[in-house]
Design an enzyme around this catalytic site. Structure first.
Site, mmCIF file in Angstrom:
data_model
loop_
_atom_site.group_PDB
_atom_site.id
_atom_site.type_symbol
_atom_site.label_atom_id
_atom_site.label_comp_id
_atom_site.label_asym_id
_atom_site.label_seq_id
_atom_site.Cartn_x
_atom_site.Cartn_y
_atom_site.Cartn_z
ATOM 1 C CG ASP A 284 -3.948 5.733 0.919
ATOM 2 O OD1 ASP A 284 -5.097 5.664 1.157
ATOM 3 O OD2 ASP A 284 -4.298 7.376 1.290
ATOM 4 C CG HIS B 142 -8.902 -0.398 5.138
ATOM 5 N ND1 HIS B 142 -8.375 -0.213 4.229
ATOM 6 C CD2 HIS B 142 -7.911 0.579 5.392
ATOM 7 C CE1 HIS B 142 -8.124 0.585 3.719
ATOM 8 N NE2 HIS B 142 -7.867 1.372 4.421
ATOM 9 C CG ASP B 143 -10.223 3.249 3.674
ATOM 10 O OD1 ASP B 143 -9.750 3.615 2.913
ATOM 11 O OD2 ASP B 143 -9.399 3.556 5.425
ATOM 12 C CD GLU C 266 -8.574 5.278 -1.503
ATOM 13 O OE1 GLU C 266 -7.624 5.689 -2.025
ATOM 14 O OE2 GLU C 266 -9.274 4.611 -1.114
ATOM 15 C CG ASP D 187 -2.652 1.172 0.783
ATOM 16 O OD1 ASP D 187 -3.610 0.331 1.194
ATOM 17 O OD2 ASP D 187 -2.565 1.731 0.610
HETATM 18 O O1 ISL Z 1 -12.954 8.615 1.147
HETATM 19 C C1 ISL Z 1 -13.473 9.144 2.213
HETATM 20 C C2 ISL Z 1 -14.153 9.545 2.897
HETATM 21 O O2 ISL Z 1 -15.560 8.882 3.293
HETATM 22 C C3 ISL Z 1 -12.658 7.544 2.863
HETATM 23 O O3 ISL Z 1 -13.478 6.690 2.115
HETATM 24 C C4 ISL Z 1 -11.061 7.478 2.700
HETATM 25 O O4 ISL Z 1 -10.833 8.198 3.589
HETATM 26 C C5 ISL Z 1 -10.806 7.362 1.605
HETATM 27 O O5 ISL Z 1 -11.487 6.551 0.786
HETATM 28 C C6 ISL Z 1 -8.990 7.563 1.201
HETATM 29 O O6 ISL Z 1 -8.636 6.479 2.026
HETATM 30 C C7 ISL Z 1 -6.971 6.024 2.380
HETATM 31 O O7 ISL Z 1 -6.461 6.997 2.275
HETATM 32 C C8 ISL Z 1 -6.873 7.475 3.764
HETATM 33 C C9 ISL Z 1 -7.082 6.359 4.987
HETATM 34 O O8 ISL Z 1 -7.898 7.205 5.688
HETATM 35 C C10 ISL Z 1 -8.331 5.211 4.669
HETATM 36 O O9 ISL Z 1 -7.675 4.112 5.359
HETATM 37 C C11 ISL Z 1 -7.185 5.114 3.000
HETATM 38 O O10 ISL Z 1 -7.898 3.976 2.366
HETATM 39 C C12 ISL Z 1 -5.404 8.928 4.405
HETATM 40 O O11 ISL Z 1 -4.506 7.843 4.004
#
Ligand code: ISL
Ligand code: CA
Length: 620
Positions: A274, A403-404, A332, A174
């Site tokens: 990310d 995980h989100d 992502e 990641d």
């Molecule tokens: O977009 C969002 C707000 O609703 C969340 O789903 C999420 O923070 C976003 O998809 C980004 O996620 C990624 O970056 C974040 C981290 O907290 C998440 O775990 C990661 O998957 C910041 O690094």
């Protein structure tokens, strides 16, 4: 401003921006046809109260950012290992604890490689394992070249990677390069010395008064700015300990690229990037449009979710890091729609291989913290449209969980009375549709949401910050109800290996319980686990389910989802009841043999969430 709405809608970026706005407003797409011949200037006059000129300037800027339109027309699907593979996301903190300190670790993962290989997993995606103060559970990286001490040592990692490769599996990391922890050496130097070269690795900005430099808000509540001195502020789109990197800075870009090469030299097979679509911010970091801010829930998002130099940066990373190692990369990209996704992942564009779109995770007009019943007919519509539009030069990622997000199955069936058949239905669709399946730990045992009883059980920084923000405008009970609906902690409780214990013999950092366990599922031939295992194996042996053509039937029939996967030599049909009601079968199955069903007995009609995979008998 003289452009007609239909011209804007025909542009990939214009299409996705308009579609996103309609989705958030829960307005039907057909509306666009009625206003298609109106000019943008006319729309502005009609809506000048809501949308000030800044909105239209943002839209036009976005559209002029990338003039190319995606290549259309059909070419045969290029065969790639990552189109055939089944990916499995591990959240290391909750997967398996080997030393009883209540925190998952790399040696714990090592002890479960045979389990993953037995399930049929081809690629493991590890959520961040780099040194971190864990403000956002590793998504706040303090040292890219060091392993988080709670997870183990670099030697543990090297050994894990070796054992993964020994089993013919792959591992992707990641990669969090939109921001670093505020404890990263670069940021500490930037704070300590304004003339340091690291100052420009981040977004420091003057403000003339004691307000932040602009109205951008953080995804984790509050302003997106930390005040670092009387007049200076630093940008953080996420937590106050996650400081956004300034990708305009060539020196920063080359340090990040060198770090990526360092991991590729160690032999990792690729990366999940990310929030990689956020790395390019609009020049000058202008204020966000208020209406968009209200609608999207975050001010300023139009100035960075698809920034002016995003393609340029992605091409540079690809050319200098991924391509020389033939490494895989999935982005992502929250907020990116299908047309923009094509511009970012089409094979001829040499940027990313795939991306995670999120438009299917919530229904139109709904957000993650809303309580509602998810209707699988929406997912059917989404999947059909994406599959038809995406063509053969692009490749979808197929996922329900990560995980989100709360567990997808719990959005559909809140009482968990259909978990067994529903989990299998979701597996059937995921493993026979056109795209790469991404499993998340626990999918294979029917993991569901947790009935957390109070904020004491909650660990996620996003949820904790949001709870305090909500308590300013509602009661604690109402605030907790909203947190319970959307907290990411539903997905972060431990993997349930045995019925009595979870992932740790110690006092786990987070408590949770699943209705079943790996131990029980592996023993029961009719379990969700064996359903996944069979299908993962079957699709490898019958690659029409991967590369085959696809055809949808009864598209307009509610609750029925029927499609074929076929080549010149084999023909499969998947038949699904998307509801918990008994339904008449619409297809004639007497020329088919049943390969797999989530019900043991045969019946004339389709039962709740019934799914059947058939193979046509060819000798007739
Ligand atoms: O977009 C969002 C707000 O609703 C969340 O789903 C999420 O923070 C976003 O998809 C980004 O996620 C990624 O970056 C974040 C981290 O907290 C998440 O775990 C990661 O998957 C910041 O690094
Ligand atoms: Ca541990």
């Amino acid at each position: 401003m003289d452009s007609k709405i239909k011209e804007i809608y025909a542009h990939p970026v214009g299409h996705d921006v308009i579609k996103k706005l309609l989705l958030q407003l829960n307005i039907n797409e057909s509306y666009v046809k009625w206003i298609g011949s109106l000019k943008l200037s006319t729309i502005q006059n009609l809506t000048h109260k809501q949308f000030d000129p800044s909105f239209y300037n943002s839209l036009i800027t976005l559209m002029n950012t990338e003039r190319d339109v995606p290549v259309e027309g059909e070419t045969p699907i290029a065969k790639k290992w990552w189109k055939e593979a089944v990916f499995y996301q591990i959240y290391p903190k909750s997967f398996m604890d080997s030393n009883g300190d209540g925190i998952g670790d790399l040696q714990g993962i090592l002890s479960k490689l045979d389990y993953l290989q037995g399930l049929g997993v081809d690629v493991i995606w590890l959520s961040p394992i780099y040194d971190s103060p864990n403000d956002d559970n590793g998504y706040d990286i303090r040292d890219y070249h060091k392993i988080m001490k709670e997870f183990g040592t670099m030697e543990d990692f090297d050994n894990l990677l070796l054992e993964v490769h020994k089993r013919g599996m792959r591992l992707i990391m990641d990669l969090v390069i939109n921001h670093t922890s505020d404890e990263h050496e670069w940021y500490k130097q930037a704070l300590a010395d304004k003339t340091s070269k690291y100052r420009n690795y981040y977004h420091f900005k003057q403000s003339n008064d004691d307000n932040p430099p602009n109205n951008w808000t953080s995804f984790f509540s509050g302003s997106a700015w930390n005040q670092v001195s009387e007049k200076e502020w630093a940008l953080h789109l996420f937590s106050k300990k996650q400081m956004d990197l300034n990708w305009e800075n060539e020196a920063l870009r080359s340090e990040i690229i060198q770090m990526i090469q360092w991991w590729l030299d160690k032999g990792v097979d690729g990366f999940r990037m990310d929030v990689v679509n956020y790395i390019s911010k609009a020049k000058g970091l202008p204020d966000g449009n208020k209406v968009i801010g209200e609608l999207m829930g975050y001010y300023g998002i139009e100035h960075y979710f698809y920034g002016p130099k995003l393609h340029e940066y992605l091409r540079q990373i690809r050319a200098e890091a991924f391509a020389p190692y033939d490494a895989y990369a999935i982005g992502e990209m929250p907020g990116i729609g299908m047309e923009m996704g094509k511009l970012l992942t089409s094979q001829e564009r040499q940027e990313l291989d795939m991306f995670f779109s999120f438009d299917h995770l919530e229904m139109p007009g709904k957000a993650r913290f809303d309580e509602y019943i998810y209707d699988l007919n929406y997912y059917k519509k989404y999947l059909i449209e994406y599959t038809k539009q995406y063509g053969n030069q692009r490749w979808m990622s197929l996922f329900y969980n990560n995980h989100d997000n709360p567990r997808f199955i719990s959005k559909i069936d809140r009482t968990h009375q259909y978990t067994d058949v529903l989990a299998k239905l979701l597996a059937m669709i995921q493993l026979t549709s056109k795209g790469t399946p991404y499993m998340f730990q626990g999918d294979e045992i029917g993991a569901v949401n947790q009935d957390f009883t109070s904020m004491e059980a909650i660990r996620d920084v996003e949820s904790i910050n949001l709870y305090h923000e909500l308590c300013m405008c509602m009661s604690e009970e109402e605030a907790f109800t909203k947190i319970l609906a959307g907290t990411r902690d539903h997905a972060r409780v431990g993997m349930q290996w045995t019925s009595d214990g979870g992932f740790s013999q110690g006092q786990a950092w987070i408590t949770g319980k699943q209705p079943s366990s790996v131990e029980l599922q592996v023993q029961d031939e009719q379990s969700i686990y064996h359903f996944y295992k069979f299908l993962i194996q079957y699709r490898k042996l019958h690659q029409e389910l991967i590369y085959g053509d696809i055809k949808f039937y009864f598209e307009k029939t509610k609750d029925m989802f029927v499609y074929a996967r076929y080549s010149s030599s084999a023909f499969y049909v998947v038949e699904c009841n998307l509801s918990n009601k008994v339904k008449n079968r619409l297809m004639n199955i007497n020329k088919y043999e049943l390969v797999l069903s989530n019900y043991q007995e045969r019946e004339r009609r389709l039962r709740a969430y019934e799914c059947n995979l058939y193979r046509r008998i060819h000798n007739e």
